[in-house]
Motif scaffolding. Structure first.
Motif, mmCIF file in Angstrom:
data_model
loop_
_atom_site.group_PDB
_atom_site.id
_atom_site.type_symbol
_atom_site.label_atom_id
_atom_site.label_comp_id
_atom_site.label_asym_id
_atom_site.label_seq_id
_atom_site.Cartn_x
_atom_site.Cartn_y
_atom_site.Cartn_z
ATOM 1 N N VAL A 131 39.229 49.355 35.442
ATOM 2 C CA VAL A 131 40.392 48.561 35.847
ATOM 3 C C VAL A 131 40.299 48.174 37.316
ATOM 4 O O VAL A 131 40.672 47.058 37.709
ATOM 5 N N LEU A 132 39.792 49.071 38.153
ATOM 6 C CA LEU A 132 39.675 48.785 39.577
ATOM 7 C C LEU A 132 38.684 47.650 39.832
ATOM 8 O O LEU A 132 38.925 46.794 40.693
ATOM 9 N N LEU A 133 37.586 47.621 39.105
ATOM 10 C CA LEU A 133 36.625 46.527 39.253
ATOM 11 C C LEU A 133 37.259 45.189 38.857
ATOM 12 O O LEU A 133 36.960 44.152 39.460
ATOM 13 N N ALA A 134 38.136 45.213 37.846
ATOM 14 C CA ALA A 134 38.855 43.999 37.463
ATOM 15 C C ALA A 134 39.814 43.562 38.567
ATOM 16 O O ALA A 134 39.958 42.363 38.847
ATOM 17 N N ALA A 135 40.487 44.530 39.208
ATOM 18 C CA ALA A 135 41.382 44.213 40.327
ATOM 19 C C ALA A 135 40.598 43.610 41.485
ATOM 20 O O ALA A 135 41.077 42.672 42.154
ATOM 21 N N MET A 136 39.396 44.120 41.733
ATOM 22 C CA MET A 136 38.561 43.557 42.796
ATOM 23 C C MET A 136 38.105 42.141 42.454
ATOM 24 O O MET A 136 37.978 41.286 43.340
ATOM 25 N N ALA A 137 37.863 41.888 41.167
ATOM 26 C CA ALA A 137 37.497 40.531 40.746
ATOM 27 C C ALA A 137 38.667 39.573 40.962
ATOM 28 O O ALA A 137 38.471 38.420 41.376
ATOM 29 N N TYR A 138 39.887 40.044 40.687
ATOM 30 C CA TYR A 138 41.076 39.217 40.916
ATOM 31 C C TYR A 138 41.220 38.898 42.402
ATOM 32 O O TYR A 138 41.560 37.761 42.779
ATOM 33 N N ASP A 139 40.927 39.871 43.246
ATOM 34 C CA ASP A 139 40.989 39.655 44.696
ATOM 35 C C ASP A 139 40.019 38.560 45.115
ATOM 36 O O ASP A 139 40.360 37.665 45.905
ATOM 37 N N ARG A 140 38.800 38.586 44.578
ATOM 38 C CA ARG A 140 37.804 37.558 44.917
ATOM 39 C C ARG A 140 38.211 36.190 44.352
ATOM 40 O O ARG A 140 37.973 35.156 44.980
ATOM 41 N N TYR A 141 38.825 36.198 43.179
ATOM 42 C CA TYR A 141 39.297 34.936 42.590
ATOM 43 C C TYR A 141 40.348 34.282 43.489
ATOM 44 O O TYR A 141 40.279 33.080 43.775
ATOM 45 N N VAL A 142 41.315 35.061 43.930
ATOM 46 C CA VAL A 142 42.376 34.520 44.779
ATOM 47 C C VAL A 142 41.801 34.044 46.104
ATOM 48 O O VAL A 142 42.175 32.978 46.618
ATOM 49 N N ALA A 143 40.863 34.811 46.680
ATOM 50 C CA ALA A 143 40.289 34.453 47.978
ATOM 51 C C ALA A 143 39.534 33.135 47.927
ATOM 52 O O ALA A 143 39.575 32.350 48.889
ATOM 53 N N ILE A 144 38.848 32.855 46.826
ATOM 54 C CA ILE A 144 38.011 31.661 46.741
ATOM 55 C C ILE A 144 38.728 30.500 46.059
ATOM 56 O O ILE A 144 38.609 29.343 46.487
ATOM 57 N N CYS A 145 39.481 30.787 45.029
ATOM 58 C CA CYS A 145 40.108 29.720 44.246
ATOM 59 C C CYS A 145 41.507 29.342 44.746
ATOM 60 O O CYS A 145 41.955 28.208 44.533
ATOM 61 N N ARG A 146 42.204 30.286 45.395
ATOM 62 C CA ARG A 146 43.562 30.005 45.881
ATOM 63 C C ARG A 146 43.724 30.573 47.295
ATOM 64 O O ARG A 146 44.588 31.415 47.558
ATOM 65 N N PRO A 147 42.891 30.131 48.225
ATOM 66 C CA PRO A 147 42.870 30.727 49.564
ATOM 67 C C PRO A 147 44.179 30.591 50.335
ATOM 68 O O PRO A 147 44.539 31.477 51.114
ATOM 69 N N ALA A 164 47.170 51.725 42.306
ATOM 70 C CA ALA A 164 47.963 52.722 41.580
ATOM 71 C C ALA A 164 47.926 52.463 40.075
ATOM 72 O O ALA A 164 47.824 53.397 39.265
ATOM 73 N N GLY A 165 48.004 51.184 39.696
ATOM 74 C CA GLY A 165 47.928 50.839 38.278
ATOM 75 C C GLY A 165 46.590 51.194 37.670
ATOM 76 O O GLY A 165 46.518 51.615 36.504
ATOM 77 N N SER A 166 45.520 51.045 38.445
ATOM 78 C CA SER A 166 44.182 51.418 37.959
ATOM 79 C C SER A 166 44.114 52.903 37.657
ATOM 80 O O SER A 166 43.636 53.323 36.592
ATOM 81 N N TRP A 167 44.611 53.714 38.602
ATOM 82 C CA TRP A 167 44.606 55.168 38.383
ATOM 83 C C TRP A 167 45.529 55.552 37.230
ATOM 84 O O TRP A 167 45.198 56.447 36.443
ATOM 85 N N LEU A 168 46.661 54.888 37.122
ATOM 86 C CA LEU A 168 47.602 55.204 36.044
ATOM 87 C C LEU A 168 46.968 54.926 34.676
ATOM 88 O O LEU A 168 47.075 55.744 33.757
ATOM 89 N N CYS A 169 46.300 53.778 34.556
ATOM 90 C CA CYS A 169 45.636 53.447 33.291
ATOM 91 C C CYS A 169 44.565 54.477 32.950
ATOM 92 O O CYS A 169 44.456 54.931 31.798
ATOM 93 N N GLY A 170 43.771 54.841 33.949
ATOM 94 C CA GLY A 170 42.706 55.814 33.714
ATOM 95 C C GLY A 170 43.239 57.175 33.318
ATOM 96 O O GLY A 170 42.717 57.822 32.402
ATOM 97 N N VAL A 171 44.291 57.633 33.998
ATOM 98 C CA VAL A 171 44.839 58.966 33.728
ATOM 99 C C VAL A 171 45.537 59.008 32.366
ATOM 100 O O VAL A 171 45.365 59.971 31.598
#
Length: 334
Positions: A131-147, A164-171
């Motif tokens: 989930v955290l890797l997906a959140a990092m991908a979203y960060d890169r998407y926003v930075a490049i596609c919606r700066p 926090a959501g990443s850890w919650l999903c994992g736990v």
């Protein structure tokens, strides 16, 4: 059968409860068979995995320290990276220390409670990383596609919620699997053909109905594993489409460099994970299964800080400043 396997049979009485009525037994410990085919190489394995573990600790600790001390790295991307480094430390600490101890033990065992604990932390860390890797991908998407909207869409509050959501999903995923695993009736043998405890391995040892466990496992694979992977892939399809429309070659290189490290980490993580859990059964061997699992569970967390430090100028600069500050503390006070 090897001499190591014959010795393991002599220890099976330790896990049997006094009563064996109805062919049901109570497992009190498990015996790991991982690396047992190579008894003469135990010392070499110990040194190799110790070096990998220390490199993982050092590399990820340096990344965490660099992102904290360098003001240039106080951005959402490096906030996520710092959390990924902490997660990789937890991930490897779940399995490697116990493995290192077992290299010096004739009877490579883990208690029933210890096995469930290892499953809990291992599954929690693996799910959180997806989930955290997906959140990092979203960060890169926003930075490049919606700066222009980046400061709003990736505010401090949003970043904290994503982590926090990443850890919650994992736990939550891990608690569900561990609780279901604790209900299994294990009739033996108590031998695990691996160097760690994992849900699929425990299901093979059960003589009770595992349909619920398997159904939950499939659902979790889709929600915690496949969904973040597809989200990440979709994000990078959009990112690459935007990068290709940038007029200048220099602009395209600069834009791609901001997400190249994360994309490399994603490919390595999902590539080894897919090979680990979806390898073909034909031509199966214990040695090959162990090798693939080592790549996923041990080597990948070590590679993450190396990938980021080699491909990221900001990280390299922060690490040089960190090393200089440690080597010459008096200069930093001047």
């Amino acid at each position: 059968m090897s001499a190591g396997h014959e010795k393991l049979r002599d220890h099976q009485s330790a896990w049997l409860a006094p009563s064996e009525m109805n062919n049901k037994t109570h497992v009190t410990e498990f015996i790991f068979l991982g690396f047992s085919n190579h008894p003469s190489l135990q010392g070499v394995f110990f040194l190799v995995f110790l070096a990998i573990y220390l490199t993982t600790l050092l590399g990820n600790t340096l990344i965490m320290s660099a992102t904290r001390v360098s003001p240039a790295l106080h951005t959402p991307m490096y906030y996520f990276l710092s959390n990924l480094s902490f997660l990789d430390i937890c991930y490897t600490t779940t399995t490697i220390p116990a493995m290192l101890v077992n290299f010096f033990r004739e009877k490579k065992t883990i208690s029933y409670e210890g096995c469930l604990s290892q499953i809990f932390f291992f599954v929690a860390c693996a799910g959180t990383e997806c989930v955290l890797l997906a959140a990092m991908a979203y960060d890169r998407y926003v930075a490049i596609c919606r700066p222009l909207q980046y400061p709003i869409l990736m505010s401090v509050k949003v970043c904290v919620c994503l982590v926090a959501g990443s850890w919650l999903c994992g736990v939550v995923n891990s608690v569900t699997h561990t609780a279901l695993a604790a209900t299994l009736i294990l009739c033996g043998p108590n031998q695990i053909s691996h160097f760690l405890c994992d849900i699929p391995l425990l299901l093979k040892l059960s003589c009770s109905d595992t349909s619920v466990n398997e159904s939950v496992l499939h659902v979790a694979s889709a929600t915690i594993g496949l969904s973040p992977c597809l989200f990440t892939a979709g994000s990078y399809i959009l990112i690459i489409s935007v990068i290709l429309r940038i007029p200048s070659a220099q602009g395209r290189r600069k834009a791609f460099s901001t997400c190249a490290s994360h994309l490399t980490v994603v490919v390595v993580f999902y590539g080894t994970a897919n090979f680990n859990y979806d390898q073909p059964r034909e031509g199966y061997s214990l040695d090959m299964d162990i090798l693939v699992s080592v790549l996923f569970c041990v080597v990948t967390p070590m590679l993450n800080p190396i990938i980021y430090s080699l491909r990221n100028k900001e990280i390299k600069g922060a690490l040089r400043k960190l090393a200089g500050g440690c080597a010459f503390p008096s200069d930093s006070k001047a």
